[in-house]
Design a protein around this motif. Structure first.
Motif, PDB file in Angstrom:
ATOM      1  N   GLU A 129      47.035  97.909 121.321  1.00 39.93           N
ATOM      2  CA  GLU A 129      46.794  96.553 120.521  1.00 39.93           C
ATOM      3  C   GLU A 129      46.429  97.137 119.010  1.00 39.93           C
ATOM      4  OE1 GLU A 129      43.315  95.214 122.792  1.00 39.93           O
ATOM      5  OE2 GLU A 129      44.507  94.490 124.385  1.00 39.93           O
ATOM      6  N   LYS A 130      45.818  98.093 118.806  1.00 36.75           N
ATOM      7  CA  LYS A 130      45.461  98.616 117.670  1.00 36.75           C
ATOM      8  C   LYS A 130      46.992  98.926 116.960  1.00 36.75           C
ATOM      9  CE  LYS A 130      40.910 100.518 118.168  1.00 36.75           C
ATOM     10  NZ  LYS A 130      40.248  99.748 117.295  1.00 36.75           N
ATOM     11  N   ALA A 131      47.833  99.289 117.739  1.00 36.15           N
ATOM     12  CA  ALA A 131      49.057  99.745 116.876  1.00 36.15           C
ATOM     13  C   ALA A 131      49.802  98.177 116.673  1.00 36.15           C
ATOM     14  CB  ALA A 131      49.972 100.602 117.858  1.00 36.15           C
ATOM     15  N   LEU A 132      49.597  97.222 117.539  1.00 37.45           N
ATOM     16  CA  LEU A 132      50.378  95.924 117.175  1.00 37.45           C
ATOM     17  C   LEU A 132      49.692  95.221 116.027  1.00 37.45           C
ATOM     18  CD1 LEU A 132      52.244  93.649 118.132  1.00 37.45           C
ATOM     19  CD2 LEU A 132      50.437  92.587 119.541  1.00 37.45           C
ATOM     20  N   SER A 182      56.194  95.526 110.045  1.00 43.45           N
ATOM     21  CA  SER A 182      57.283  96.368 110.861  1.00 43.45           C
ATOM     22  C   SER A 182      57.702  95.492 112.158  1.00 43.45           C
ATOM     23  CB  SER A 182      56.807  97.553 111.241  1.00 43.45           C
ATOM     24  OG  SER A 182      56.557  98.363 110.141  1.00 43.45           O
ATOM     25  N   TRP A 183      58.391  94.350 111.880  1.00 43.11           N
ATOM     26  CA  TRP A 183      58.556  93.561 113.084  1.00 43.11           C
ATOM     27  C   TRP A 183      58.983  94.111 114.459  1.00 43.11           C
ATOM     28  CZ3 TRP A 183      63.642  92.317 114.982  1.00 43.11           C
ATOM     29  CH2 TRP A 183      64.649  92.497 114.097  1.00 43.11           C
ATOM     30  N   GLN A 184      60.198  94.957 114.357  1.00 38.72           N
ATOM     31  CA  GLN A 184      60.624  95.920 115.510  1.00 38.72           C
ATOM     32  C   GLN A 184      59.681  96.500 116.399  1.00 38.72           C
ATOM     33  OE1 GLN A 184      62.025  96.143 112.317  1.00 38.72           O
ATOM     34  NE2 GLN A 184      64.146  95.902 112.508  1.00 38.72           N
ATOM     35  N   ALA A 214      54.353  94.688 121.684  1.00 43.66           N
ATOM     36  CA  ALA A 214      54.161  93.529 122.594  1.00 43.66           C
ATOM     37  C   ALA A 214      54.483  93.643 123.744  1.00 43.66           C
ATOM     38  CB  ALA A 214      54.593  91.976 121.663  1.00 43.66           C
ATOM     39  N   ALA A 215      55.858  94.077 123.911  1.00 44.98           N
ATOM     40  CA  ALA A 215      56.360  94.243 125.430  1.00 44.98           C
ATOM     41  C   ALA A 215      55.848  95.369 126.330  1.00 44.98           C
ATOM     42  CB  ALA A 215      57.918  94.777 125.119  1.00 44.98           C
ATOM     43  N   GLN A 216      55.063  96.419 125.283  1.00 42.97           N
ATOM     44  CA  GLN A 216      54.598  97.313 126.433  1.00 42.97           C
ATOM     45  C   GLN A 216      52.998  96.840 126.643  1.00 42.97           C
ATOM     46  OE1 GLN A 216      54.221 101.400 124.834  1.00 42.97           O
ATOM     47  NE2 GLN A 216      55.931 101.179 123.506  1.00 42.97           N
ATOM     48  N   LEU A 217      52.505  95.826 125.990  1.00 34.71           N
ATOM     49  CA  LEU A 217      51.520  95.232 126.304  1.00 34.71           C
ATOM     50  C   LEU A 217      51.768  93.941 127.360  1.00 34.71           C
ATOM     51  CD1 LEU A 217      49.711  94.780 122.965  1.00 34.71           C
ATOM     52  CD2 LEU A 217      48.815  96.206 125.186  1.00 34.71           C
ATOM     53  N   ASN A 218      52.949  93.682 127.992  1.00 29.55           N
ATOM     54  CA  ASN A 218      53.419  92.568 128.828  1.00 29.55           C
ATOM     55  C   ASN A 218      52.850  91.269 128.455  1.00 29.55           C
ATOM     56  OD1 ASN A 218      54.607  94.753 130.456  1.00 29.55           O
ATOM     57  ND2 ASN A 218      52.341  95.267 131.382  1.00 29.55           N
ATOM     58  N   LYS A 265      56.293  84.791 127.380  1.00 35.69           N
ATOM     59  CA  LYS A 265      57.070  84.148 126.381  1.00 35.69           C
ATOM     60  C   LYS A 265      56.357  83.422 125.211  1.00 35.69           C
ATOM     61  CE  LYS A 265      61.237  84.063 129.079  1.00 35.69           C
ATOM     62  NZ  LYS A 265      62.450  83.269 129.931  1.00 35.69           N
ATOM     63  N   ASP A 266      55.337  82.653 125.560  1.00 31.12           N
ATOM     64  CA  ASP A 266      54.537  81.941 124.794  1.00 31.12           C
ATOM     65  C   ASP A 266      53.935  82.901 123.785  1.00 31.12           C
ATOM     66  OD1 ASP A 266      55.562  79.611 125.983  1.00 31.12           O
ATOM     67  OD2 ASP A 266      53.676  79.529 127.298  1.00 31.12           O
ATOM     68  N   GLN A 267      53.523  83.899 124.077  1.00 27.25           N
ATOM     69  CA  GLN A 267      52.662  84.900 123.273  1.00 27.25           C
ATOM     70  C   GLN A 267      53.804  85.453 122.267  1.00 27.25           C
ATOM     71  OE1 GLN A 267      50.830  87.191 126.219  1.00 27.25           O
ATOM     72  NE2 GLN A 267      48.754  86.548 125.468  1.00 27.25           N
ATOM     73  N   LEU A 268      54.921  85.558 122.893  1.00 25.64           N
ATOM     74  CA  LEU A 268      55.842  86.352 122.105  1.00 25.64           C
ATOM     75  C   LEU A 268      56.536  85.318 121.094  1.00 25.64           C
ATOM     76  CD1 LEU A 268      57.923  88.658 124.564  1.00 25.64           C
ATOM     77  CD2 LEU A 268      56.565  89.584 122.657  1.00 25.64           C
TER      78      LEU A 268
END
Length: 1337
Positions: free
Chosen positions: A1021-1024, A1032-1034, A1040-1044, A1047-1050
């Motif tokens: 979370e801190k890294a995000l 750094s969008w990638q 975000a993917a590692q935090l599961n 789709k709405d959140q993404l």
């Protein structure tokens, strides 16, 4: 410490004239001599030896025919072109020598005893037979007549109010009656002729008269002023003689006094009081003084003496003695003895009025002599250490010798003195290099006394110690002994009787050979004589010198110099020609005597433009050259004048030393020098000469240089000495010692004369490092080695402080790492430890301390080892002494801290006890430390010493319970990187430190490194958040993917990222995020159109099958972009043209202003010599006028204001100082921005053609092509300064003029500051970059 050296003798014998000569005078302009006799006047030319005029006064009735008449005075009158003659009968006659007409301008019935003209020839004074003085003008109009005897004292009578009168004084054993004793006057001397004597002061304002008072019968001296008013009367002086001479400089009046046991020359002041005296080398009633004569510059006093008849049939002589004064001591420099009978009897003598050291002598047998003297320093000429640097000073029948190698004895004292039977006229040292201390003395009786150094079988009574002797002192000086006295045998004895100084320029050229010069009495010729010692049968102390050979030379030889190395002999003629005298060096060989012209390196004969009074031979650049110095301070090398302000010079080995009128001493090395370098060094007085120039006291002259030493002896005008160590001599001698590995001598000299000791190493680093053990053994002093250590520094002193006079190719390249000090310390320490580590213990400690990074821990450990050693060792140093010495090198607090850092409490206590610290301060602290666990103890010590990296290392070993303290220290001191190395990567401590480090980086706005740290330790979370902040969008989507995330959140995250990317003008990345993660392709297309990514937008349109977007969005965007591009190009073109025209105008105005200023300033160029080097007649600030700009105020401002000023410096405002540079900068930016549009224009042209907007495409392509062509054509016209500067550097040449050179110079000075040079480089337009669409052509 100079002697008078006879340069030449001019002799005119047997002048064909009637009568007997009585007096003479000089005609300065005609360079002739007027002689008055009992028959009349005769004018002779001494040079051509002819009688020019002869006028008989007997025929005209002014002198009686019985030859009883007498001429009492002759004076050449320059204004009237006549000669004034006064006779004893009272006639004053004007004689025109050109017409031989005589005119009696006045007559005195009582007769005339003396006629005296003032120095300016405005007044004439006559002493009459009636004891009166008559003063007349130069036109013989009487001014006043007064009695020669006056009762009044004069206008300068002393004023007294009764204090200190004789009547009020206590008189001791004489009683009260002594107060009322009447002064008893002594009568005039028995041989006094009772004639008055008159002398004028040099400026003609006063004159003095010496007369015999008729009442007392004693002589008195009265002083009168120019207005004929009596000024003063001399105090009563017993035995006052008739001779009188006022010093031309005006300070003293010389006369004579006969005392009970001696004869004195006494001096009166203008007020009549006595002021000093000196004693003549004669007893009472032995001689009488006929006259005193000062030379023109007041430096030499000539005394004319005559023997008194004491016994019948004894030979009487007349003497002429030349006295000089130095350091308040009077020296008898020359003594000439004449016979009083026959032709040799002296009639009169006088000094030349123009040439100060020229003496004219007239003898009774119509024999005229003229002597030319000059000052010289008689010094030994050896160049090795056996030469004692002797300097000989003539003082009557004594020769005062000072040995400067052993002691510097100020004159008139000396090291030892030689006692001769007769007055000395010349001293010479042997020219043999190994026997340079031997000397020969020529006295007035033409005897040569030879003194040689070495062991003497007995004590020589003629050699007496001077200032170095005394009771209780052991003299380590070896004095010379008299070997033999030689009498010179002349071929004609009569010659010697008339001219007492027949031989001059005597030179001791070989063991038993002397060279001497005599001048012909009938023609301008000179003869060089070889005086050879005749073999003696008996071992008598008297020997004979015979003239073994003679060589005649056409011309008058005035100087002779000999080189002790090459044995060359150079002769100088009166006309300045230099000759080389070839003589037989070995008597066994056949003599090859010849004289040939001395030639310079070019092969032409050398001739000095002016006669030189001092000449020397020296090797310059491998060629033997003649050096000469005139009496007017002009210095010549060969026949070229290189300086006009030289007061003295000396050649010492390979060095030339000179003193100048600007109170400096110059020293040049002749070994590697050339004539051009010497000429440049002497002629350019404004350039700093480094070690070759040294300031000296005003008026200093060189006495001598001590060979193989650094001492230079100078003499001041008063006579006192000063010893200086000229930097050039010092460094040359030190370099010689270092080359010979004589470290001790070099070190002692450098220590005494404050030469930086780094030179010992820097002179030749390789040799020094190879011989460090030799250096240690020679110095052999711990204190001196420590002194060497303390002066070490990384600087190479051979490049900064003491650069060699000529760049040596043998110099080794220095260590590029700059670790000189460390290298020397390690090398010397290793040598000392191998020789005797106990003796050099303190020096070994110094070698550790002086390193670039002081090794204090090692030093303390060595001291601790000393404390632990129990058995005493010879030469060893105790721990207490070592620590005490160490505290002198290192601050006690620093040493205490380093001892604490060793964690050795015994060592800490030992240092603390030697410091000034209070035990109450450190003992509780040390006791607290001792109670701690080892790691925590060391942590506490390191934290106290602020060694935080070591502290956290020790604290990390103390266990998990101390981790919070460790983490706080890490955060406080920012030691994250060091801390991460101390813990394993899978530990909790590592994660906490990483999170703390990431939070620290986030506070520093370093979001991407912080995100990487968070991601590595699993804080996603801190890294995000960090990646989101950094854009750094990638990485953000990966977190975000590692935090599961859903789709709405993404989708929400992707829209946030897209907004940030648009702000960063990354429209392509923003469109990719919206399309792939928010599934909003329509918004993605709009972003691509906004970013001019036309082809990518079309790809998405066709991918999602939305052709309607082409009509609604794509085509309108393309057309709007085309209009914007066209408008931008029109604006850029207009701005470019406007700036270009303004730049041309500014340059034209600037050139006009420079030309106007140049025309105004160039005529002043002739006066440029009046300005100093630091100021220029045509300075850059004057030439630039309105366009110049000074950065001096800007540089003194704060950094903020400086940046503000830099922004304002290039202002486009018209008339600003650097407007041309601002225009160049703006044009450069326009060209570069247009060049960057090529790719964008190419992309839009493709889509314009695709959608059939051909007309708009052609319009844009045409506009862009016109803009590029305009800029390409304008580049050579705008950026021209580089070509102008290149041509300015080559402006010198055969076709250059003064104006063109000055204009180019000013253009270089004022064109562009160095910091703006990049603006002069034109921008590049890459023609190979494709941008045009051929389909639109």
């Amino acid at each position: 410490m100079r002697n008078l050296k006879l340069l030449q003798t001019l002799e005119f014998r047997d002048i064909q004239a009637p009568g007997k000569p009585q007096c003479f005078s000089l005609r300065t302009e005609q360079r002739t001599v007027l002689i008055g006799s009992d028959h009349g006047l005769i004018e002779i030319d001494p040079v051509t030896r002819e009688v020019k005029n002869e006028i008989s006064l007997v025929a005209e009735g002014f002198l009686p025919e019985d030859r009883s008449g007498c001429i009492v005075g002759i004076q050449d009158l320059l204004d009237q072109e006549s000669v004034c003659v006064a006779t004893a009968s009272g006639d004053v006659i004007l004689c025109n020598l050109s017409t031989c007409q005589l005119e009696c301008v006045g007559s005195v019935a009582s007769g005339i005893s003396i006629m005296s003209w003032s120095p300016d020839q405005e007044l004439v004074l006559l002493a009459t037979g009636q004891q009166t003085l008559i003063m007349m003008t130069k036109d013989f109009e009487p001014i006043m007549e007064q009695k020669i005897h006056q009762d009044d004292f004069g206008e300068s009578k002393f004023i007294t109010v009764g204090w200190g009168r004789k009547e009020t004084q206590f008189h001791g054993s004489e009683g009260r009656q002594a107060a009322f004793q009447v002064q008893m006057y002594e009568l005039a001397l028995p041989w006094d002729d009772h004639r008055p004597q008159v002398t004028w002061r040099g400026d003609g304002q006063f004159f003095a008269v010496s007369v015999v008072c008729p009442e007392t019968g004693a002589r008195k001296v009265r002083v009168w002023n120019r207005e004929f008013a009596l000024q003063s009367t001399s105090e009563p002086v017993a035995g006052l003689g008739p001779a009188l001479a006022w010093k031309p400089s005006g300070s003293l009046i010389a006369s004579t006094q006969e005392k009970p046991s001696q004869q004195d020359i006494v001096f009166f002041e203008k007020n009549g009081l006595l002021h000093g005296h000196f004693t003549l080398p004669f007893l009472k009633d032995e001689v009488k003084v006929n006259g005193l004569f000062w030379n023109a510059d007041s430096t030499v006093l000539a005394v004319w003496l005559e023997d008194l008849q004491r016994e019948e049939n004894c030979t009487l002589k007349t003497y002429v003695q030349l006295w000089t004064v130095g350091n308040y001591h009077w020296y008898l420099k020359q003594s000439l003895s004449f016979s009083t009978c026959g032709k040799s009897k002296l009639v009169s003598l006088m000094w030349d009025l123009v040439t100060p050291y020229r003496l004219h002598v007239l003898c009774q047998g119509w024999h005229y002599l003229c002597y030319d003297w000059h000052w010289t320093t008689d010094r030994s000429s050896g160049d090795n250490s056996s030469d004692m640097a002797n300097v000989a000073v003539i003082d009557g029948s004594r020769v005062l010798v000072t040995v400067f190698r052993q002691s510097v004895v100020p004159p008139p004292m000396c090291t030892y003195r030689l006692l001769l039977p007769h007055p000395v006229n010349q001293v010479m040292f042997s020219a043999h290099p190994q026997k340079s201390n031997d000397l020969a003395v020529l006295d007035a009786s033409n005897q040569i006394s030879v003194y040689k150094c070495g062991d003497s079988p007995s004590v020589d009574p003629t050699v007496k110690l001077g200032a170095v002797g005394g009771n209780g002192f052991k003299v380590s000086l070896g004095t010379p002994h008299l070997e033999k006295r030689y009498k010179i045998q002349f071929e004609n004895g009569e010659d010697q009787e008339v001219n007492p100084l027949k031989l001059s320029l005597l030179t001791w050229i070989q063991e038993d050979v002397f060279l001497a010069v005599s001048h012909s009495h009938s023609s301008p010729q000179s003869v060089i004589h070889h005086l050879t010692v005749m073999p003696s049968v008996t071992d008598d102390e008297h020997g004979q010198l015979s003239i073994s050979s003679s060589v005649a030379v056409d011309g008058v030889i005035i100087s002779l110099c000999c080189s002790s190395k090459t044995k060359s002999v150079a002769l100088q003629l009166a006309g300045g020609q230099m000759l080389k005298y070839l003589w037989a060096a070995h008597p066994a060989e056949s003599p090859s005597l010849a004289v040939e012209p001395w030639k310079n390196p070019s092969g032409f004969p050398v001739r000095f433009p002016y006669p030189c009074t001092q000449t020397e031979l020296a090797m310059i650049g491998g060629e033997e050259c003649v050096l000469g110095l005139t009496d007017r301070c002009r210095f010549f090398i060969s026949d070229t004048e290189v300086a006009s302000n030289i007061t003295s010079f000396a050649v010492y080995g390979e060095f030339l030393l000179l003193t100048t009128h600007s109170h400096t001493c110059l020293c040049f090395c002749l070994r590697d020098a050339s004539f051009n370098t010497l000429h440049a060094g002497l002629s350019n007085n404004h350039v700093s000469k480094g070690e070759s120039l040294r300031k000296v006291e005003r008026g200093s002259r060189i006495v001598t240089v001590v060979p193989q030493d650094t001492k230079l002896i100078l003499q001041m005008p008063r006579g006192n000495l000063e010893v200086v160590h000229h930097r050039a001599l010092v460094l040359a001698q030190i370099r010689k010692w270092l080359d010979k590995l004589m470290f001790k001598e070099a070190f002692e000299c450098m220590r005494k004369l404050r030469i930086n000791l780094n030179l010992i190493h820097d002179h030749n680093p390789k040799v020094f490092l190879e011989n460090v053990e030799t250096f240690i053994r020679q110095i052999d002093s711990v204190n001196h080695i420590n002194l060497f250590f303390t002066e070490l520094k990384e600087e190479d002193v051979t490049k900064t402080m003491y650069p060699p006079p000529v760049t040596s190719t043998a110099q080794l390249s220095k260590d590029p790492d700059g670790k000189k000090v460390d290298l020397i310390c390690d090398a010397l320490r290793a040598a000392m430890e191998s020789i005797n580590p106990h003796k050099y213990c303190l020096s070994i400690l110094t070698s550790h301390v002086k390193k670039t990074t002081p090794e204090l821990e090692i030093v303390l450990q060595k001291v601790h080892e000393l404390q632990g050693s129990a058995s005493p060792i010879p030469d060893a140093v105790s721990a207490e002494e070592a620590l005490k010495y160490l505290l002198l090198l290192v601050d006690v607090n620093e040493l205490y801290d380093h001892s604490l850092g060793t964690y050795d409490f015994d060592l800490v206590l030992m240092v603390a006890e030697k410091s000034q610290k209070d035990p109450k301060e450190y003992l509780p602290f040390l006791n607290t430390l001792k109670k701690m666990e080892t790691n925590y103890q060391r942590f506490t010590i390191d934290k106290y010493l602020k060694r935080y990296e070591k502290a956290i290392g020790h604290l990390s070993k103390c266990g998990p319970e101390y981790f919070p303290e460790c983490l706080n220290l890490i955060k406080d001191k920012n030691l994250y990187k060091e801390a991460l190395k101390l813990f394993p990567s899978d530990s909790q401590q590592y994660k906490e430190i990483s999170i703390a480090y990431g939070e620290h980086l986030t506070q520093e706005h370093l979001y991407e490194p912080a995100g990487l740290l968070f991601a590595r330790c699993g804080a996603h979370e801190k890294a995000l958040s960090a990646f989101l902040a950094s854009g750094s969008w990638q990485q953000a989507l990966c977190m975000a993917a590692q935090l599961n995330w859903t789709k709405d959140q993404l989708a929400g995250l992707s829209r946030t990222l897209a907004g940030k990317l648009v702000e960063q003008r990354k429209h392509g990345d923003a469109a990719t995020v919206l399309e792939q993660y928010a599934q909003d392709y329509e918004e993605a297309v709009l972003l691509l159109l906004e970013g001019a990514a036309w082809e990518e937008a079309l790809r998405l349109v066709y991918k999602y099958n939305r052709p309607d977007i082409i009509e609604t969005n794509v085509k309108p965007s393309i057309l709007e972009a085309q209009k914007n591009y066209v408008a931008l190009l029109e604006s850029q073109t207009a701005t470019f043209c406007r700036h270009k025209q303004r730049l041309l105008v500014v340059r034209e105005l600037k050139e006009q202003a420079q030309q106007v200023n140049l025309d105004d300033e160039v005529p002043q160029g002739q006066e440029s010599d009046l300005f100093s080097e630091t100021s220029s007649v045509l300075s850059g600030s004057d030439m630039s006028g309105r366009y110049s700009h000074s950065n001096s105020r800007i540089s003194a401002r704060s950094s903020k204001n400086r940046r503000k000023a830099e922004r304002k410096k290039h202002s486009l405002k018209e008339g600003s100082p650097l407007e041309d540079l601002a225009l160049l900068e703006a044009l450069n930016e326009i060209v570069q921005s247009t060049e960057k549009l090529k790719d964008e224009v190419y992309q839009i042209l493709k889509v314009l053609f695709l959608f059939e907007f051909d007309e708009q495409g052609r319009e844009l392509q045409k506009a862009f092509e016109d803009t590029l062509q305009l800029m390409e054509r304008s580049l050579p016209e705008i950026w021209t300064l580089t070509h102008q500067q290149n041509s300015a550097t080559t402006v010198l040449g055969p076709n250059a003029t003064a104006n063109s050179i000055m204009a180019a110079y000013q253009q270089q000075k004022t064109a562009v500051p160095v910091l703006d040079a990049e603006l002069l480089i034109p921008p590049k337009i890459n023609k190979r970059t494709p941008w045009k669409l051929s389909l639109l052509e």
